[in-house]
Motif scaffolding. Structure first.
Motif, PDB file in Angstrom:
ATOM      1  N   PHE A  47      61.072  54.783  24.258  1.00 31.03           N
ATOM      2  CA  PHE A  47      62.313  55.079  24.949  1.00 31.03           C
ATOM      3  C   PHE A  47      62.238  54.627  26.396  1.00 31.03           C
ATOM      4  CE2 PHE A  47      66.018  57.289  26.231  1.00 31.03           C
ATOM      5  CZ  PHE A  47      65.731  57.973  27.404  1.00 31.03           C
ATOM      6  N   VAL A  48      63.330  54.028  26.872  1.00 32.03           N
ATOM      7  CA  VAL A  48      63.400  53.605  28.264  1.00 32.03           C
ATOM      8  C   VAL A  48      64.456  54.417  29.014  1.00 32.03           C
ATOM      9  CG1 VAL A  48      63.937  51.686  29.819  1.00 32.03           C
ATOM     10  CG2 VAL A  48      62.651  51.263  27.712  1.00 32.03           C
ATOM     11  N   ALA A  49      65.680  54.433  28.490  1.00 29.73           N
ATOM     12  CA  ALA A  49      66.766  55.128  29.180  1.00 29.73           C
ATOM     13  C   ALA A  49      67.913  55.377  28.218  1.00 29.73           C
ATOM     14  CB  ALA A  49      67.255  54.315  30.376  1.00 29.73           C
ATOM     15  N   ALA A  50      68.749  56.366  28.543  1.00 31.43           N
ATOM     16  CA  ALA A  50      69.919  56.671  27.734  1.00 31.43           C
ATOM     17  C   ALA A  50      71.051  57.136  28.629  1.00 31.43           C
ATOM     18  CB  ALA A  50      69.597  57.738  26.689  1.00 31.43           C
ATOM     19  N   ILE A  51      72.268  56.932  28.127  1.00 26.50           N
ATOM     20  CA  ILE A  51      73.463  57.392  28.835  1.00 26.50           C
ATOM     21  C   ILE A  51      74.417  57.938  27.783  1.00 26.50           C
ATOM     22  CG2 ILE A  51      74.473  55.056  28.789  1.00 26.50           C
ATOM     23  CD1 ILE A  51      75.746  55.752  31.541  1.00 26.50           C
ATOM     24  N   ASN A  52      74.942  59.147  28.011  1.00 29.16           N
ATOM     25  CA  ASN A  52      75.819  59.700  26.991  1.00 29.16           C
ATOM     26  C   ASN A  52      77.263  59.289  27.250  1.00 29.16           C
ATOM     27  OD1 ASN A  52      76.801  61.414  28.950  1.00 29.16           O
ATOM     28  ND2 ASN A  52      76.079  63.291  27.973  1.00 29.16           N
ATOM     29  N   TRP A  53      78.169  59.822  26.425  1.00 33.86           N
ATOM     30  CA  TRP A  53      79.558  59.407  26.480  1.00 33.86           C
ATOM     31  C   TRP A  53      80.215  59.769  27.808  1.00 33.86           C
ATOM     32  CZ3 TRP A  53      83.150  63.194  27.271  1.00 33.86           C
ATOM     33  CH2 TRP A  53      82.699  64.510  27.078  1.00 33.86           C
ATOM     34  N   THR A  57      72.778  60.534  32.468  1.00 34.40           N
ATOM     35  CA  THR A  57      71.702  59.579  32.197  1.00 34.40           C
ATOM     36  C   THR A  57      70.328  60.247  32.156  1.00 34.40           C
ATOM     37  OG1 THR A  57      71.409  59.054  34.541  1.00 34.40           O
ATOM     38  CG2 THR A  57      72.991  57.723  33.311  1.00 34.40           C
ATOM     39  N   TRP A  58      69.432  59.574  31.432  1.00 34.16           N
ATOM     40  CA  TRP A  58      68.043  59.981  31.344  1.00 34.16           C
ATOM     41  C   TRP A  58      67.188  58.719  31.414  1.00 34.16           C
ATOM     42  CZ3 TRP A  58      72.027  61.607  28.416  1.00 34.16           C
ATOM     43  CH2 TRP A  58      72.317  62.975  28.425  1.00 34.16           C
ATOM     44  N   HIS A  59      66.043  58.800  32.086  1.00 34.28           N
ATOM     45  CA  HIS A  59      65.121  57.679  32.185  1.00 34.28           C
ATOM     46  C   HIS A  59      63.709  58.163  31.896  1.00 34.28           C
ATOM     47  CE1 HIS A  59      68.625  56.484  34.584  1.00 34.28           C
ATOM     48  NE2 HIS A  59      68.302  55.236  34.313  1.00 34.28           N
ATOM     49  N   SER A  60      62.929  57.334  31.250  1.00 34.61           N
ATOM     50  CA  SER A  60      61.544  57.704  30.988  1.00 34.61           C
ATOM     51  C   SER A  60      60.773  57.754  32.303  1.00 34.61           C
ATOM     52  CB  SER A  60      60.894  56.708  30.032  1.00 34.61           C
ATOM     53  OG  SER A  60      60.733  55.454  30.667  1.00 34.61           O
ATOM     54  N   ASP A  61      59.690  58.494  32.310  1.00 37.31           N
ATOM     55  CA  ASP A  61      58.893  58.618  33.526  1.00 37.31           C
ATOM     56  C   ASP A  61      58.348  57.267  33.985  1.00 37.31           C
ATOM     57  OD1 ASP A  61      57.440  61.871  32.701  1.00 37.31           O
ATOM     58  OD2 ASP A  61      59.347  61.320  33.628  1.00 37.31           O
ATOM     59  N   SER A  62      58.066  56.386  33.047  1.00 34.33           N
ATOM     60  CA  SER A  62      57.464  55.095  33.388  1.00 34.33           C
ATOM     61  C   SER A  62      58.426  54.160  34.123  1.00 34.33           C
ATOM     62  CB  SER A  62      56.935  54.412  32.131  1.00 34.33           C
ATOM     63  OG  SER A  62      57.989  54.146  31.234  1.00 34.33           O
ATOM     64  N   VAL A  63      59.719  54.421  34.024  1.00 30.69           N
ATOM     65  CA  VAL A  63      60.692  53.544  34.683  1.00 30.69           C
ATOM     66  C   VAL A  63      61.537  54.266  35.716  1.00 30.69           C
ATOM     67  CG1 VAL A  63      60.805  52.141  32.590  1.00 30.69           C
ATOM     68  CG2 VAL A  63      62.601  53.835  33.041  1.00 30.69           C
ATOM     69  N   LYS A  64      61.401  55.568  35.814  1.00 34.68           N
ATOM     70  CA  LYS A  64      62.224  56.349  36.728  1.00 34.68           C
ATOM     71  C   LYS A  64      62.038  55.852  38.160  1.00 34.68           C
ATOM     72  CE  LYS A  64      62.617  60.446  35.295  1.00 34.68           C
ATOM     73  NZ  LYS A  64      62.326  61.848  34.910  1.00 34.68           N
ATOM     74  N   TYR A  79      74.494  48.661  30.605  1.00 27.84           N
ATOM     75  CA  TYR A  79      73.599  47.818  31.392  1.00 27.84           C
ATOM     76  C   TYR A  79      72.274  48.536  31.623  1.00 27.84           C
ATOM     77  CZ  TYR A  79      78.057  45.588  32.555  1.00 27.84           C
ATOM     78  OH  TYR A  79      79.279  44.977  32.486  1.00 27.84           O
ATOM     79  N   LEU A  80      71.236  47.746  31.852  1.00 30.61           N
ATOM     80  CA  LEU A  80      69.965  48.283  32.314  1.00 30.61           C
ATOM     81  C   LEU A  80      69.527  47.430  33.499  1.00 30.61           C
ATOM     82  CD1 LEU A  80      67.770  50.428  31.761  1.00 30.61           C
ATOM     83  CD2 LEU A  80      66.490  48.624  30.570  1.00 30.61           C
ATOM     84  N   ARG A  81      69.652  48.005  34.667  1.00 30.19           N
ATOM     85  CA  ARG A  81      69.213  47.315  35.873  1.00 30.19           C
ATOM     86  C   ARG A  81      67.729  47.620  36.061  1.00 30.19           C
ATOM     87  NH1 ARG A  81      70.185  42.984  39.132  1.00 30.19           N
ATOM     88  NH2 ARG A  81      69.181  43.306  41.160  1.00 30.19           N
ATOM     89  N   MET A  82      66.921  46.578  36.178  1.00 31.06           N
ATOM     90  CA  MET A  82      65.472  46.730  36.284  1.00 31.06           C
ATOM     91  C   MET A  82      64.992  46.125  37.583  1.00 31.06           C
ATOM     92  SD  MET A  82      64.379  45.880  32.341  1.00 31.06           S
ATOM     93  CE  MET A  82      64.798  44.152  32.476  1.00 31.06           C
ATOM     94  N   PRO A  87      54.072  43.733  35.285  1.00 25.63           N
ATOM     95  CA  PRO A  87      53.648  43.064  34.045  1.00 25.63           C
ATOM     96  C   PRO A  87      53.678  43.993  32.828  1.00 25.63           C
ATOM     97  CG  PRO A  87      52.244  42.393  35.849  1.00 25.63           C
ATOM     98  CD  PRO A  87      53.136  43.480  36.386  1.00 25.63           C
ATOM     99  N   GLU A  88      53.419  45.263  33.012  1.00 21.94           N
ATOM    100  CA  GLU A  88      53.437  46.205  31.876  1.00 21.94           C
ATOM    101  C   GLU A  88      54.848  46.495  31.366  1.00 21.94           C
ATOM    102  OE1 GLU A  88      51.905  46.615  34.841  1.00 21.94           O
ATOM    103  OE2 GLU A  88      51.990  48.719  35.501  1.00 21.94           O
ATOM    104  N   ASP A  89      55.877  46.005  32.052  1.00 19.67           N
ATOM    105  CA  ASP A  89      57.243  46.116  31.546  1.00 19.67           C
ATOM    106  C   ASP A  89      57.561  45.017  30.533  1.00 19.67           C
ATOM    107  OD1 ASP A  89      58.249  46.950  34.880  1.00 19.67           O
ATOM    108  OD2 ASP A  89      57.986  48.343  33.199  1.00 19.67           O
ATOM    109  N   THR A  90      56.655  44.081  30.357  1.00 20.18           N
ATOM    110  CA  THR A  90      56.866  42.998  29.396  1.00 20.18           C
ATOM    111  C   THR A  90      57.016  43.559  27.987  1.00 20.18           C
ATOM    112  OG1 THR A  90      55.660  41.382  30.722  1.00 20.18           O
ATOM    113  CG2 THR A  90      55.819  40.964  28.346  1.00 20.18           C
ATOM    114  N   ALA A  91      58.123  43.207  27.332  1.00 17.18           N
ATOM    115  CA  ALA A  91      58.425  43.732  25.997  1.00 17.18           C
ATOM    116  C   ALA A  91      59.726  43.113  25.514  1.00 17.18           C
ATOM    117  CB  ALA A  91      58.573  45.254  26.030  1.00 17.18           C
ATOM    118  N   VAL A  92      60.015  43.346  24.251  1.00 22.68           N
ATOM    119  CA  VAL A  92      61.356  43.100  23.740  1.00 22.68           C
ATOM    120  C   VAL A  92      62.170  44.368  23.988  1.00 22.68           C
ATOM    121  CG1 VAL A  92      62.770  42.567  21.732  1.00 22.68           C
ATOM    122  CG2 VAL A  92      60.519  41.491  21.998  1.00 22.68           C
ATOM    123  N   TYR A  93      63.306  44.208  24.608  1.00 22.22           N
ATOM    124  CA  TYR A  93      64.160  45.342  24.943  1.00 22.22           C
ATOM    125  C   TYR A  93      65.322  45.397  23.962  1.00 22.22           C
ATOM    126  CZ  TYR A  93      61.673  46.304  29.243  1.00 22.22           C
ATOM    127  OH  TYR A  93      60.702  46.655  30.152  1.00 22.22           O
TER     128      TYR A  93
END
Length: 123
Positions: A47-53, A57-64, A79-82, A87-93
């Motif tokens: 999990f990275v982040a979520a936004i309800n209707w 919003t909620w963000h994981s500790d690793s990206v907060k 949107y996800l503004r990063m 380098p540890e953010d490298t992934a398929v999103y």
């Protein structure tokens, strides 16, 4: 049929920024709760982040403090503004849509998924 299409991934140097977009078609976007997950090679989807209707919003500790999720209902897009990418953010999103807001931090809480977009952060 709900379809989610992500865009905005790419290669960026450490410390740089990217903005991912996820456009939803097929249903009323404003009804859905939206989330972003990522999966690095040989790792579980996380999990990275979520936004309800209502745009809570909620963000994981690793990206907060570095990533921000948002939505524009007029454009059927989330949107996800990063910022300050590492380098540890490298992934398929992956972008995902959920009818219920009960389990937005877990992958099983979502009904629909996009195809994913690659983010690579070089050191």
């Amino acid at each position: 049929q709900v379809q989610l299409v992500e865009s905005g991934g790419g290669l960026v140097q450490a410390g740089g920024s990217l903005r991912l977009s996820c456009t939803v078609s097929g249903q009323t976007f404003s009804r859905y709760n939206m989330g972003w997950f990522r999966q690095a090679p040989r790792k579980e989807r996380e999990f990275v982040a979520a936004i309800n209707w209502s745009s809570a919003t909620w963000h994981s500790d690793s990206v907060k403090g570095r990533f921000t999720i948002s939505r524009d209902n007029a454009k059927n897009t989330t949107y996800l503004r990063m910022n300050s990418l590492k380098p540890e953010d490298t992934a398929v999103y992956y972008c995902a849509a959920a009818s219920s807001a009960l389990r937005l931090a877990t992958a099983t809480g979502y009904d629909y998924w996009g195809q994913g977009t690659q983010v690579t952060v070089s050191s």
